[in-house]
Design a protein around this motif. Structure first.
Motif, PDB file in Angstrom:
ATOM      1  N   LEU A 235       3.002  27.309  24.300  1.00 30.15           N
ATOM      2  CA  LEU A 235       3.980  27.546  25.648  1.00 30.15           C
ATOM      3  C   LEU A 235       3.760  25.544  24.845  1.00 30.15           C
ATOM      4  O   LEU A 235       4.801  24.759  24.452  1.00 30.15           O
ATOM      5  CB  LEU A 235       4.095  27.926  25.843  1.00 30.15           C
ATOM      6  N   ARG A 236       2.793  25.093  25.041  1.00 34.72           N
ATOM      7  CA  ARG A 236       2.510  23.751  25.392  1.00 34.72           C
ATOM      8  C   ARG A 236       2.593  22.814  24.328  1.00 34.72           C
ATOM      9  O   ARG A 236       3.418  21.617  24.511  1.00 34.72           O
ATOM     10  CB  ARG A 236       1.047  23.259  26.530  1.00 34.72           C
ATOM     11  N   SER A 237       2.486  23.253  22.982  1.00 31.35           N
ATOM     12  CA  SER A 237       3.046  22.720  22.147  1.00 31.35           C
ATOM     13  C   SER A 237       4.597  23.113  21.567  1.00 31.35           C
ATOM     14  O   SER A 237       5.329  21.691  21.141  1.00 31.35           O
ATOM     15  CB  SER A 237       1.941  23.614  20.894  1.00 31.35           C
ATOM     16  N   ALA A 238       5.172  24.477  21.327  1.00 34.76           N
ATOM     17  CA  ALA A 238       6.149  24.411  21.322  1.00 34.76           C
ATOM     18  C   ALA A 238       7.136  23.914  22.601  1.00 34.76           C
ATOM     19  O   ALA A 238       8.758  23.538  21.700  1.00 34.76           O
ATOM     20  CB  ALA A 238       6.653  26.379  21.845  1.00 34.76           C
ATOM     21  N   LEU A 239       6.877  23.474  23.562  1.00 35.84           N
ATOM     22  CA  LEU A 239       7.739  22.704  24.320  1.00 35.84           C
ATOM     23  C   LEU A 239       7.618  20.763  24.441  1.00 35.84           C
ATOM     24  O   LEU A 239       8.340  20.360  25.247  1.00 35.84           O
ATOM     25  CB  LEU A 239       7.702  23.573  25.515  1.00 35.84           C
ATOM     26  N   LYS A 240       7.077  20.427  23.503  1.00 38.19           N
ATOM     27  CA  LYS A 240       6.637  19.161  23.562  1.00 38.19           C
ATOM     28  C   LYS A 240       7.865  18.516  23.870  1.00 38.19           C
ATOM     29  O   LYS A 240       7.468  17.307  24.199  1.00 38.19           O
ATOM     30  CB  LYS A 240       5.980  19.366  22.143  1.00 38.19           C
ATOM     31  N   GLY A 241       9.240  19.161  23.134  1.00 40.24           N
ATOM     32  CA  GLY A 241      10.131  18.157  22.928  1.00 40.24           C
ATOM     33  C   GLY A 241      10.536  18.601  24.439  1.00 40.24           C
ATOM     34  O   GLY A 241      11.983  17.167  24.552  1.00 40.24           O
TER      35      GLY A 241
END
Length: 279
Positions: A235-241
Motif C-alpha cells: 500500500l505504501r507504494s500503490a498509494l504514492k499518488g
C-alpha cells in the motif's frame, strides 16, 4: 417452454432477422424457462416498476411480464429488435414501454417512479460501467430497490469476492460497501445464442439502508481504485499518488504500510477514506 401465446424466441429471431451483434455485446438467452427463473429472483414484482436494459428479442422481457411484473421499461439500442418488442407490448397492454437508445444516456426516472427493480441480461460491453453507476449515485439509498444482473462469470465473482481472494477488488468493495450481494444463478455458455466463450452468472444486489462503514463515497472510490490499480504492490507504494505522508495516513487508518490491497477489508478501506478526508 411456452409461457405465453407468443412465438418461440428462435422463430422471433428468424422472422425479424435478429442475428446477435458482437459489437453490441449481444448474447441472447432463448430458454424461457431460464428467463422466468431470473424474473423470479427479485421476488414479487406485481406492483413494481422494472427497468430492463438490452432486452434484445425479448426473452427476459417475456419472463418478467409472464411472472406478473406490474410495469416494465425496456431500453434497447438495437433498432432491429424494436418490432419484436412491439409484439410483446401488444400482448401485454399498458405493461411494457420500449425506449430506443443507449442506457448510459437515459434517465429511467423520466419514465418510471422509484423504487425500481432493475432486471437485465446486460450487454457485456457496458455491464460493468452501468453497475458502477448504479452503485455510486449522489444520494443513498438509491432509486432502485434491487439489481438482478447477468454478467460473465468472472465479473459476477468479482462482485461477491471476499478479501484475500484473487477476484477481490474495486467492484467487490463498491458493491458490498453499500449492498448485500450474492450469485443467484449460474448459466453455461450453451444457454445463449450465440454461445459466449465463458460461463455467465446472475448477481442479485439489494441496497443497505446505510453503507457498512462511514466514508465519503468519492474519497473511498478514489483510494480503492488507486490501491487496486497496483494490487501486487504494498500500500505504501500503490498509494504514492495520494501525496504527502502515505505511511502516516495508513497508520491513522490502522493499516500496515506493507499490506496489499487484496487483503484489506471494506472496513479498512473506509477507515483509509476517512483518514484521507480528515487530512
Amino acid at each position: 417452454m411456452a409461457i405465453d401465446g407468443l412465438p418461440p424466441l428462435r422463430e422471433v429471431i428468424a422472422t425479424h432477422e435478429l442475428a446477435a451483434k458482437k459489437s453490441l455485446g449481444q448474447n441472447f438467452l432463448l430458454d424461457l424457462n431460464l428467463t422466468s427463473r431470473i424474473a423470479r429472483i427479485p421476488g414479487d414484482l406485481s406492483s413494481a416498476s422494472v427497468l430492463e436494459v438490452g432486452p434484445g428479442p425479448g426473452g427476459l422481457t417475456r419472463g418478467l411480464l409472464a411472472e406478473g411484473a406490474g410495469r416494465v421499461l425496456a431500453i434497447e439500442k438495437d433498432a432491429r429488435c424494436l418490432p419484436a418488442l412491439a409484439e410483446i407490448a401488444a400482448a401485454y397492454p399498458e405493461r411494457l414501454d420500449v425506449v430506443e437508445g443507449d442506457a448510459l444516456d437515459i434517465n429511467p426516472l423520466s419514465h418510471l417512479q422509484a423504487p425500481i427493480h432493475v432486471v437485465a441480461n446486460l450487454p457485456y460491453n457496458v455491464g460493468t460501467e452501468l453497475l458502477v453507476r448504479w452503485l455510486t449515485p449522489a444520494n443513498w439509498p438509491p432509486y432502485w430497490a434491487s439489481l438482478t444482473l447477468m454478467f460473465q462469470k468472472e465479473v459476477a465473482e468479482r462482485i461477491v469476492a471476499t478479501p484475500g481472494s484473487k477476484a477481490y477488488g474495486r467492484l467487490a468493495v463498491l458493491a458490498q460497501w453499500r449492498c448485500e450481494a450474492r450469485i443467484a444463478l449460474r448459466l453455461p455458455p450453451e444457454a445463449f445464442t450465440p454461445p459466449p466463450k465463458v460461463s455467465s452468472a446472475v448477481v442479485h444486489l439489494r441496497p443497505r439502508p446505510e453503507p457498512l462503514h462511514p466514508a465519503d463515497p468519492e474519497v473511498l472510490s478514489r483510494v480503492v481504485a488507486m490501491a487496486f490499480n497496483q494490487r501486487r504492490k504494498m500500500l505504501r507504494s500503490a498509494l504514492k499518488g495520494l501525496g504527502g505522508d502515505v505511511e502516516g495516513l495508513l497508520s491513522d487508518a490502522g493499516l500496515a504500510p506493507t499490506e496489499r490491497a487484496e487483503r484489506v477489508d471494506i472496513a479498512g478501506f473506509a477507515a483509509l477514506a476517512r483518514a484521507l478526508a480528515a487530512r
